[in-house]
Design a protein around this motif. Sequence first.
Motif, mmCIF file in Angstrom:
data_model
loop_
_atom_site.group_PDB
_atom_site.id
_atom_site.type_symbol
_atom_site.label_atom_id
_atom_site.label_comp_id
_atom_site.label_asym_id
_atom_site.label_seq_id
_atom_site.Cartn_x
_atom_site.Cartn_y
_atom_site.Cartn_z
ATOM 1 N N ALA A 198 9.258 13.921 -3.978
ATOM 2 C CA ALA A 198 8.103 13.692 -3.101
ATOM 3 C C ALA A 198 8.430 12.577 -2.109
ATOM 4 N N VAL A 199 7.856 12.645 -0.927
ATOM 5 C CA VAL A 199 8.007 11.601 0.080
ATOM 6 C C VAL A 199 6.644 10.948 0.277
ATOM 7 N N VAL A 200 6.604 9.617 0.180
ATOM 8 C CA VAL A 200 5.366 8.865 0.343
ATOM 9 C C VAL A 200 5.582 7.762 1.376
ATOM 10 N N ASP A 201 4.486 7.230 1.887
ATOM 11 C CA ASP A 201 4.542 6.115 2.827
ATOM 12 C C ASP A 201 4.271 4.812 2.088
ATOM 13 N N VAL A 202 4.995 3.778 2.456
ATOM 14 C CA VAL A 202 4.825 2.447 1.878
ATOM 15 C C VAL A 202 4.602 1.471 3.027
ATOM 16 N N GLN A 203 3.552 0.666 2.894
ATOM 17 C CA GLN A 203 3.252 -0.347 3.908
ATOM 18 C C GLN A 203 3.333 -1.724 3.283
ATOM 19 N N TYR A 204 4.119 -2.596 3.930
ATOM 20 C CA TYR A 204 4.233 -3.986 3.498
ATOM 21 C C TYR A 204 4.271 -4.876 4.728
ATOM 22 N N ASP A 205 3.432 -5.861 4.756
ATOM 23 C CA ASP A 205 3.442 -6.876 5.809
ATOM 24 C C ASP A 205 3.434 -6.263 7.216
ATOM 25 N N GLY A 206 2.616 -5.221 7.403
ATOM 26 C CA GLY A 206 2.483 -4.613 8.723
ATOM 27 C C GLY A 206 3.512 -3.555 9.065
ATOM 28 N N SER A 207 4.532 -3.377 8.235
ATOM 29 C CA SER A 207 5.560 -2.353 8.476
ATOM 30 C C SER A 207 5.330 -1.174 7.542
ATOM 31 N N VAL A 208 5.579 0.025 8.051
ATOM 32 C CA VAL A 208 5.432 1.245 7.256
ATOM 33 C C VAL A 208 6.747 2.011 7.292
ATOM 34 N N ALA A 209 7.145 2.555 6.138
ATOM 35 C CA ALA A 209 8.352 3.377 6.064
ATOM 36 C C ALA A 209 8.134 4.496 5.051
ATOM 37 N N GLU A 210 8.880 5.580 5.215
ATOM 38 C CA GLU A 210 8.827 6.685 4.268
ATOM 39 C C GLU A 210 9.853 6.458 3.169
ATOM 40 N N PHE A 211 9.455 6.791 1.932
ATOM 41 C CA PHE A 211 10.326 6.658 0.769
ATOM 42 C C PHE A 211 10.313 7.942 -0.036
ATOM 43 N N LEU A 212 11.496 8.298 -0.548
ATOM 44 C CA LEU A 212 11.677 9.458 -1.413
ATOM 45 C C LEU A 212 11.575 8.999 -2.865
ATOM 46 N N LYS A 246 0.856 -1.183 0.000
ATOM 47 C CA LYS A 246 0.000 0.000 0.000
ATOM 48 C C LYS A 246 0.892 1.232 0.000
ATOM 49 N N ILE A 247 0.550 2.201 -0.859
ATOM 50 C CA ILE A 247 1.324 3.429 -0.986
ATOM 51 C C ILE A 247 0.364 4.600 -0.811
ATOM 52 N N TRP A 248 0.771 5.625 -0.044
ATOM 53 C CA TRP A 248 -0.072 6.805 0.078
ATOM 54 C C TRP A 248 0.792 8.033 0.302
ATOM 55 N N GLY A 249 0.202 9.184 -0.016
ATOM 56 C CA GLY A 249 0.896 10.460 0.118
ATOM 57 C C GLY A 249 0.203 11.508 -0.725
ATOM 58 N N LEU A 250 0.978 12.447 -1.265
ATOM 59 C CA LEU A 250 0.449 13.472 -2.161
ATOM 60 C C LEU A 250 1.004 13.247 -3.555
ATOM 61 N N ASP A 251 0.133 13.339 -4.572
ATOM 62 C CA ASP A 251 0.579 13.144 -5.951
ATOM 63 C C ASP A 251 1.224 14.425 -6.487
ATOM 64 N N ALA A 252 1.549 14.427 -7.782
ATOM 65 C CA ALA A 252 2.241 15.564 -8.397
ATOM 66 C C ALA A 252 1.401 16.840 -8.382
#
Length: 106
Positions: free
Chosen positions: A54-68, A16-22
Amino acid sequence: MDGRRHLRVKTFLQAKIWGLDANSRPFSQVATIINISDPGIVLSGLRCTLKPGAVVDVQYDGSVAEFLVVWTGTDALGEVGMQRVSPGTCMWDSYVARACGVEATG
């Protein structure tokens, strides 16, 4: 040799990915992770447009991290290259270890 410094693993994981688009509009969707390395991932199937920086959040298998967002590919494939912003343990460590036939530590 392509000069890459980190092991890369081809994969097909849903995240799952979420954040703000372009256009600075909020988005949330599931995309496919097609490539993993320690510092980053390549996603495919994004339906929104993101811009580098842009910085977005990525969730995999219960863990969430920020990605550039580092780069974006063609709109048809919705590919995006991202680098982990959050320091600490890589959320893919156990997956990468299994894929490479190495026992994970920790």
